[in-house]
Design a protein around this motif. Structure first.
Motif, PDB file in Angstrom:
ATOM      1  N   GLU A  55       0.865  -1.182   0.000  1.00 19.04           N
ATOM      2  CA  GLU A  55       0.000   0.000   0.000  1.00 19.04           C
ATOM      3  C   GLU A  55       0.900   1.229   0.000  1.00 19.04           C
ATOM      4  N   ALA A  67      -2.833   3.867  -3.444  1.00 17.47           N
ATOM      5  CA  ALA A  67      -2.960   2.672  -4.288  1.00 17.47           C
ATOM      6  C   ALA A  67      -2.538   1.455  -3.472  1.00 17.47           C
ATOM      7  N   ALA A  69      -1.903  -2.995  -3.997  1.00 17.96           N
ATOM      8  CA  ALA A  69      -1.846  -4.143  -4.903  1.00 17.96           C
ATOM      9  C   ALA A  69      -1.487  -5.392  -4.111  1.00 17.96           C
ATOM     10  N   ASN A  80       3.130  -3.155  -9.294  1.00 11.40           N
ATOM     11  CA  ASN A  80       1.727  -2.919  -9.635  1.00 11.40           C
ATOM     12  C   ASN A  80       1.178  -1.679  -8.937  1.00 11.40           C
ATOM     13  N   THR A  81       1.572  -1.478  -7.686  1.00 14.02           N
ATOM     14  CA  THR A  81       1.121  -0.303  -6.945  1.00 14.02           C
ATOM     15  C   THR A  81       1.674   0.971  -7.564  1.00 14.02           C
ATOM     16  N   ALA A  83       2.612   1.397 -10.651  1.00 16.23           N
ATOM     17  CA  ALA A  83       1.967   1.598 -11.952  1.00 16.23           C
ATOM     18  C   ALA A  83       0.592   2.248 -11.777  1.00 16.23           C
ATOM     19  N   GLU A  84      -0.144   1.806 -10.770  1.00 18.73           N
ATOM     20  CA  GLU A  84      -1.453   2.399 -10.491  1.00 18.73           C
ATOM     21  C   GLU A  84      -1.310   3.859 -10.047  1.00 18.73           C
ATOM     22  N   LEU A  85      -0.308   4.128  -9.214  1.00 14.72           N
ATOM     23  CA  LEU A  85      -0.048   5.507  -8.781  1.00 14.72           C
ATOM     24  C   LEU A  85       0.305   6.397  -9.965  1.00 14.72           C
ATOM     25  N   GLU A  86       1.092   5.866 -10.889  1.00 16.92           N
ATOM     26  CA  GLU A  86       1.496   6.666 -12.044  1.00 16.92           C
ATOM     27  C   GLU A  86       0.293   7.063 -12.893  1.00 16.92           C
ATOM     28  N   GLN A  87      -0.678   6.177 -13.038  1.00 19.17           N
ATOM     29  CA  GLN A  87      -1.897   6.524 -13.773  1.00 19.17           C
ATOM     30  C   GLN A  87      -2.639   7.659 -13.068  1.00 19.17           C
ATOM     31  N   GLN A  88      -2.721   7.580 -11.749  1.00 23.63           N
ATOM     32  CA  GLN A  88      -3.405   8.633 -10.999  1.00 23.63           C
ATOM     33  C   GLN A  88      -2.641   9.955 -11.090  1.00 23.63           C
TER      34      GLN A  88
END
Length: 99
Positions: A55, A67, A69, A80-81, A83-88
């Motif tokens: 987290e 984020a 994962a 994965n976490t 990558a999700e943060l980068e999208q946000q």
């Protein structure tokens, strides 16, 4: 950016901490306005399969970004976490206005 890593109910791992720092430094290079990162590394003992949890909560201008994962190993969960943060962060950067 200040990075605070907490290992919850597991032993500290210098190698994993270094990996997390590398991943977050990449984000810091792209988004220089990041202030702080709170990272929680957890292991869920009762889960079967994807029992490693990462987290990350980022402090930045505006609301905090979070984020989480789950994966079979901690490195994959961290990737994965991030990558999700980068999208946000991309969405947040698109909303910024220059004065």
């Amino acid at each position: 950016m200040h990075i605070n890593i907490q290992f919850v109910k597991i032993k500290n791992s210098d190698a994993l901490a270094e990996f997390i720092n590398e991943q977050l430094e990449k984000l810091q290079n792209k988004y220089e306005w990041l202030i702080r990162a709170e990272v929680f590394i957890k292991w869920e003992s009762q889960a079967i399969g994807k029992d490693k949890i990462c987290e990350i909560e980022l402090s930045a201008p505006g609301p905090r970004i979070f984020a989480e994962a789950r994966a079979d190993n901690f490195e994959l969960a961290v990737k994965n976490t991030v990558a999700e943060l980068e999208q946000q962060l991309k969405k947040r950067k698109a909303v910024f206005q220059s004065y």
